[in-house]
Design a protein around this motif. Structure first.
Motif, short mmCIF file in Angstrom:
data_model
loop_
_atom_site.label_atom_id
_atom_site.label_comp_id
_atom_site.label_asym_id
_atom_site.label_seq_id
_atom_site.Cartn_x
_atom_site.Cartn_y
_atom_site.Cartn_z
N MET A 6 -1.55 2.95 12.93
CA MET A 6 -1.17 2.28 11.43
C MET A 6 -0.41 1.18 11.54
O MET A 6 -0.79 0.06 10.82
N GLU B 17 -4.22 -1.83 14.04
CA GLU B 17 -5.34 -1.09 13.88
C GLU B 17 -6.57 -1.23 14.87
O GLU B 17 -7.29 -0.56 14.79
N ASP C 194 1.05 -1.22 0.03
CA ASP C 194 -0.17 0.09 0.01
C ASP C 194 0.82 1.15 -0.20
O ASP C 194 1.29 1.52 1.16
N ASP D 96 0.34 4.38 -0.54
CA ASP D 96 -0.33 5.79 -0.11
C ASP D 96 0.01 5.62 1.45
O ASP D 96 0.36 6.55 2.09
N LYS D 97 -0.38 4.31 1.89
CA LYS D 97 -0.31 4.00 3.54
C LYS D 97 1.10 4.26 4.02
O LYS D 97 1.75 4.91 4.79
#
Length: 227
Positions: free
Chosen positions: A110, A113, A65, A67-68
């Motif tokens: 992050m 969770e 991921d 973006d993360k």
């Protein structure tokens, strides 16, 4: 003869006083140097495991991921800048410290969770000045304890900052993985508390109160009052 003796005594006393002042200044300098060395050493103990964990997490996220991973790296960079440039100061604004704590908890979320948290600020605290990274040992400990919580309760960590007439009150409520053991241990021997008390003794000798409160629901509240 009397005048000569008085002159000699006055002259000797002056030399003695100057020598004493110089010795005291040297001792104070050595004590301050030792104090600063100790404070630096204590601050450097904060967060090495966390930083290593986040760097590893960023590497893993980069493959899954992007973006993360980018958001994690951005926040981690902000934390590192704070540690490198702000934590060298003797005092920082509490508002900056709260922003640092928020970024830290966001990064932990992050990574895990299931972690839930809230931060509550009461009264005007923005311009209160405190030593940098003062609350981090307690918050890191709360995160580790909450990670062992298997009931999935929301708001596993509740942090409060409250300005009072007599000083600043910091509270942190979190899940206790082994409350029965913790209740019977000396506070100074609890994880994170021994390190924090050393720093508080140096910075707020006789002007702080650090205590734990436990309830029947495996919850612990740490109160730190700075006066």
């Amino acid at each position: 003869m009397i005048a000569f003796v008085l002159y000699f005594l006055t002259f000797s006393f002056t030399l003695f006083f100057r020598r004493w002042v110089n010795d005291q200044q040297l001792l104070n300098k050595l004590e301050n140097d030792n104090l600063q060395t100790e404070l630096t050493r204590l601050k450097e103990q904060i967060q090495p495991d966390f930083l290593s964990k986040m760097l590893n997490e960023a590497q893993l996220l980069a493959k899954k991921d992007a973006d993360k991973a980018s958001a994690l790296i951005f926040k981690l960079g902000s934390l590192l800048r704070y540690q490198l440039y702000e934590s060298v100061h003797e005092k920082v604004f509490l508002s900056d410290e709260i922003h640092f704590v928020t970024d830290y908890l966001e990064l932990e979320k992050m990574y895990n969770e299931r972690l839930e948290y809230k931060i509550q600020v009461e009264n005007e605290v923005r311009y209160i000045q405190i030593p940098p990274l003062l609350f981090m040992p307690l918050i890191e400990y709360a995160v580790r304890e909450s990670a062992d919580n298997e009931d999935g309760a929301e708001n596993q960590i509740a942090i409060g900052f409250q300005a009072k007439e007599e000083g600043l009150l910091f509270t942190c409520t979190y899940h206790c993985s082994d409350m029965n053991t913790l209740q019977h241990m000396p506070q100074a021997s609890l994880p994170a508390f021994g390190q924090l008390q050393k720093r508080l003794d140096l910075l707020y000798p006789g002007h702080y109160l650090l205590e734990n409160q436990y309830d029947h629901q495996s919850s612990c509240t740490t109160n730190l009052k700075l006066m």
